[in-house]
Design a protein around this motif. Structure first.
Motif, short mmCIF file in Angstrom:
data_model
loop_
_atom_site.label_atom_id
_atom_site.label_comp_id
_atom_site.label_asym_id
_atom_site.label_seq_id
_atom_site.Cartn_x
_atom_site.Cartn_y
_atom_site.Cartn_z
N UNK A 1 0.83 -1.20 0.00
CA UNK A 1 0.00 0.00 0.00
C UNK A 1 0.87 1.26 0.00
N UNK A 2 2.04 1.16 0.68
CA UNK A 2 2.92 2.32 0.73
C UNK A 2 3.41 2.65 -0.69
N UNK A 3 3.81 1.59 -1.41
CA UNK A 3 4.23 1.79 -2.81
C UNK A 3 3.07 2.35 -3.64
N UNK A 4 1.89 1.74 -3.41
CA UNK A 4 0.70 2.15 -4.17
C UNK A 4 0.38 3.62 -3.92
N UNK A 5 0.60 4.05 -2.65
CA UNK A 5 0.28 5.42 -2.29
C UNK A 5 1.17 6.39 -3.07
N UNK A 6 2.45 6.01 -3.20
CA UNK A 6 3.40 6.87 -3.93
C UNK A 6 2.92 7.08 -5.37
N UNK A 7 2.26 6.06 -5.93
CA UNK A 7 1.77 6.17 -7.30
C UNK A 7 0.32 6.62 -7.36
N UNK A 8 -0.19 7.01 -6.21
CA UNK A 8 -1.55 7.51 -6.18
C UNK A 8 -2.62 6.45 -6.26
N UNK A 9 -2.22 5.20 -6.03
CA UNK A 9 -3.21 4.13 -6.13
C UNK A 9 -3.88 3.83 -4.79
N UNK A 10 -3.29 4.29 -3.70
CA UNK A 10 -3.89 4.09 -2.38
C UNK A 10 -4.47 5.42 -1.94
N UNK A 11 -5.81 5.46 -1.80
CA UNK A 11 -6.47 6.75 -1.59
C UNK A 11 -6.63 7.09 -0.12
N UNK A 12 -6.64 6.06 0.76
CA UNK A 12 -6.92 6.32 2.17
C UNK A 12 -5.75 7.03 2.84
N UNK A 13 -6.06 7.66 3.96
CA UNK A 13 -5.03 8.35 4.75
C UNK A 13 -4.07 7.33 5.39
N UNK A 14 -4.69 6.31 6.06
CA UNK A 14 -3.87 5.33 6.80
C UNK A 14 -3.51 4.13 5.94
N UNK A 15 -2.33 3.59 6.22
CA UNK A 15 -1.92 2.37 5.51
C UNK A 15 -2.51 1.16 6.21
N UNK A 16 -2.71 0.07 5.49
CA UNK A 16 -3.30 -1.13 6.10
C UNK A 16 -2.22 -2.04 6.70
N UNK A 17 -2.64 -2.90 7.62
CA UNK A 17 -1.73 -3.92 8.14
C UNK A 17 -2.22 -5.30 7.74
N UNK A 18 -3.53 -5.48 7.81
CA UNK A 18 -4.07 -6.81 7.52
C UNK A 18 -4.63 -6.88 6.11
N UNK A 19 -4.89 -8.12 5.70
CA UNK A 19 -5.46 -8.35 4.37
C UNK A 19 -6.80 -7.63 4.22
N UNK A 20 -7.65 -7.75 5.24
CA UNK A 20 -8.97 -7.14 5.18
C UNK A 20 -8.89 -5.63 4.96
#
Lengths: 259, 280, 229
Positions: free
Chosen positions: B252-271
């Motif tokens: 998700x951290x990588x995805x966020x850099x590319x704008x693919x993760x929209x949420x503020x917080x990063x996830x820890x679990x699969x869900x």
């Protein structure tokens, strides 16, 4: 090996119901009498009229005879031959074998010694067949043996088969890597360390953690230990124990008496 | 007053030069579930030993500062007394089997026998503890004949039967397969829900995110970060300091850099990851 | 006295003893398999003696022997005092600082061998009339047939067979202790006895070889005296 370390056979018998200490005393008494009684035929008689019948009463006769044939008799037989041939006593020569004289005296001597060893080992075997090690240990602990001894005995009995299995694994692993147990002396000497190294270092590395684990469960606690199992000690047990002690004293006294 | 109170704890093992714990200050409330994470050599196990009384009572060495559990100071107590309040379980289930007993039932009773609990009490307490950890069916088995997960549950039960107020767990699932891990976590969750205070070293981030009230990140013997599981486990600081990180977090951290993760917080679990990526 | 015995035993000692007994027996069996002319069945005993003290060593030896006797070879049972004495003596030697370098370890092995020879003699003579079920009894038998007295015959046999075994045992135990991480040793009651002296290892080896030669000559001299020249 694996099955031999847990000798105990669970059966319902008078012997199984005896207090473990009674059986320990019985074993020691049999051995002491066999070795101290001045009468030549005592050890032989003990086997015939005490140990064998007891193994039937304790309902462990099949297991007893199996152990006797597999371990006890070969050991005693070997001792008998060694002594019969090499013991230079007496002059009633029965036959000659190269430079060795087999005399009537050396035969008698060897026969008694071998039987004494049979008494010693079969008495132990009988006790182990009818007494569960943990019962024996809790009973002795209750009577004042430090709890650590119980720990040492029982954990040795459990670790030994594991260690032997490990040794087997290491031996086959080294063999598949070219270890030769039939080669020259120096080579065999050299193959010693790859065999015992892994065995020894692996188990020594565990010691600290295992010590922590049992201390976390009060191993060094100063409190008086209790026991999960209640081990009965009837008045009949006490009578048998005292009777045995008296027999041993008698046997020793008779041994010392005339000479 | 905190249930666990560590003040400026610094500790050095014998024959070593650098302290493994440096100035640790830690307060834990009664009933709290605290997870400890950190790279190798961070001092996690030593922290466990310190809480469980083995530092300094078993390992000698130099210690300064104070360790207090339930109002009692460790240096003023003995190990025998301390272990009655603080239970310790660790990685290798095999080494935790006492070896002095032939059956699981007897194994669990070992601690009670050692501490002089009357016979009438031993049996019901062992039975109750085995029910709690769901191993009643193993009672007559030899502890050595069990699977790793079963052995670890026996080890846990052997500690729980002594009714400690604090449970210290040092990576109890690190040698378990997924089934064993699930079994062990199931027991720990039940303990925590029952109100027991738990300190657990663990590196399975998803499990921590689900269970812990608080996460402590340890590095080089010092507390690097401390806080709510999601804050700590998704912090950039962890990634920069060589901590193990959930793969969902790093993806998700990588995805966020590319704008693919929209949420503020990063996830820890699969869900959490699935939910977040659905937004995108 | 009681305090001195007690200080041999901490929890690590109690955990180590069963492992040491298992090492004795497992190594003893491996050696049998390799058909080496030694027993090496007291390596574990010597380890305990050095790390924990003479009393712990004695206990390990005695228990090893009893368990070996019950589980593997019944003929071994009566020899438990010898095994106990091996552990005790190895522990004493370590206490006197004789477990800190190769040549000192060789001396320890030799002294332990002599002790074992002395303790085993009365057992062999009284219980077995000198001839036991061990292979070395062929030597005793030969000596007896040549007219040597029973005590001399038994003692000389032990003098011939024990030193090689016990010196090898002591040296292996030393190598094992050297190979253990310092932290592993730290928790035993007598950890300081197991710390190795510094010095060039090459010189140590030369001294060790020299010591062996001296000991062999000494043993030969003693043997000649015992057998009456």
């Amino acid at each position: 090996m694996h099955e031999r370390l847990s000798f105990y056979v669970k059966r319902n018998s008078v012997i199984h119901d005896l207090n473990p200490l009674t059986k320990v005393i019985l074993t020691l008494a049999l051995i002491l009498i066999a070795f101290t009684s001045p009468w030549y035929w005592t050890p032989h008689l003990l086997v015939l009229v005490a140990i064998i019948p007891l193994s039937f009463i304790g309902k462990v006769a099949p297991e007893f005879f199996r152990t006797a044939i597999r371990i006890i008799l070969p050991a005693a037989g070997f001792l008998f031959l060694m002594q019969a041939f090499f013991q230079p006593v007496g002059d009633t020569v029965i036959f000659k074998f190269y430079f060795l004289d087999v005399t009537q005296e050396s035969l008698m001597f060897a026969f008694r010694n071998a039987t004494r060893v049979i008494v010693m080992v079969s008495a132990f075997t009988f006790m182990l067949l009818t007494t569960h090690p943990s019962e024996l240990m809790s009973d002795l602990t209750r009577r004042g043996l430090p709890g650590q001894f119980a720990y040492v005995i029982i954990s040795t009995l459990q670790i030994l088969p594991q260690m032997q299995a490990k040794a087997q694994t290491i031996i086959s692993a080294q063999r598949s890597r070219g270890l030769d147990t039939e080669s020259s002396f120096l080579k065999r000497m050299g193959s010693l360390s790859p065999l015992i190294g892994p065995l020894v270092f692996g188990s020594l590395a565990e010691v600290e953690e295992r010590a922590i684990a049992i201390e976390a469960r009060g191993f060094t606690s100063k409190k008086v230990k209790t026991s999960l199992h209640e081990i009965p000690d009837h008045s009949s047990d006490k009578i048998i124990r005292w009777g045995l002690v008296i027999l041993v004293i008698l046997s020793i006294a008779l041994n010392l008496w005339p000479s | 007053m905190a249930f666990i109170n560590l003040q400026n704890v610094t500790y050095k093992y014998p024959l070593t030069k650098t302290p493994v714990l440096q100035n640790i200050n830690l307060q834990v409330n009664e009933g709290e579930f605290v997870a400890v994470i950190g790279p190798n050599g961070a001092g996690k196990s030593t922290l466990c030993y310190a809480l469980a009384g083995f530092v300094p009572h078993f390992f000698k060495g130099e210690i300064s500062g104070t360790i207090e559990v339930d109002g009692v100071e460790s240096s003023k107590s003995t190990l025998d007394e301390w272990v009655l309040n603080v239970g310790l379980a660790f990685q290798n289930p095999f080494n935790q089997i006492s070896g002095a007993k032939y059956t699981v039932f007897e194994e669990i009773a070992f601690g009670l026998e050692n501490n002089g609990v009357p016979r009438e009490e031993i049996r019901p307490r062992v039975e109750e503890a085995m029910k709690m950890t769901d191993i009643s069916n193993l009672a007559d088995r030899s502890p050595y004949s069990l699977s790793g997960g079963q052995q670890q549950r026996v080890a846990l039960t052997s500690i729980l039967v002594m009714k400690p107020k604090l449970l210290v767990l040092d990576e109890p699932t690190s040698q378990m397969d997924p089934i064993g891990t699930r079994e062990v976590f199931g027991v720990v969750r039940r303990m925590a829900e029952g109100g027991m205070t738990v300190v657990m070293v663990e590196h399975k981030m998803e499990w921590i995110a689900n269970f812990a009230d608080r996460v402590i990140a340890l590095k080089d013997g010092q507390i690097l970060l401390e806080g709510k599981p999601n804050e700590v486990l998704t912090s950039d600081v962890l990634a920069e300091n060589g901590f193990g990180i959930s793969r969902y977090t790093s993806t998700a951290r990588e995805a966020k850099k590319r704008g693919l993760w929209k949420k503020e917080n990063l996830p820890v679990t699969l869900d959490e990851a699935v939910e977040g990526f659905k937004l995108g | 006295m009681l305090e001195k015995i007690k200080n041999n035993f901490n929890t690590q000692t109690w955990v180590l003893i069963p492992i040491a007994i298992a090492i004795n027996i497992a190594v003893g069996q491996i050696v049998l398999l390799l058909k080496l002319p030694v027993f090496l069945d007291s390596i574990g005993t010597v380890l305990v003696a050095v790390l924990c003290g003479p009393w712990a060593g004695a206990l390990t030896g005695a228990l090893s022997n009893v368990i070996w006797g019950i589980a593997i070879d019944p003929g071994a049972l009566p020899w438990w005092p010898v095994a106990a004495m091996i552990g005790y003596m190895a522990g004493r030697m370590a206490q006197w600082g004789f477990f800190k370098s190769w040549w000192k370890v060789v001396v320890t092995g030799f002294v332990v061998a002599l002790t074992a020879a002395i303790v085993s003699t009365p057992i062999a003579v009284y219980l077995f009339g000198g001839i036991t079920a061990s292979g070395s009894s062929f030597i005793t038998a030969y000596l007896l047939q040549t007219g040597t007295g029973i005590w001399q015959a038994v003692v000389s046999t032990s003098f011939l067979t024990e030193p090689v075994d016990k010196i090898t045992t002591a040296m292996l135990a030393f190598a094992i202790i050297q190979g253990l991480p310092k932290r592993t040793i730290g928790g035993y009651p007598k950890a300081e006895q197991a710390t190795v002296e510094g010095g060039a290892s090459k010189n140590q080896l030369y001294i060790a070889v020299g010591v062996v030669v001296v000991l062999v000559l000494f043993a030969a001299f003693m043997l000649r005296n015992i057998l009456g020249g």
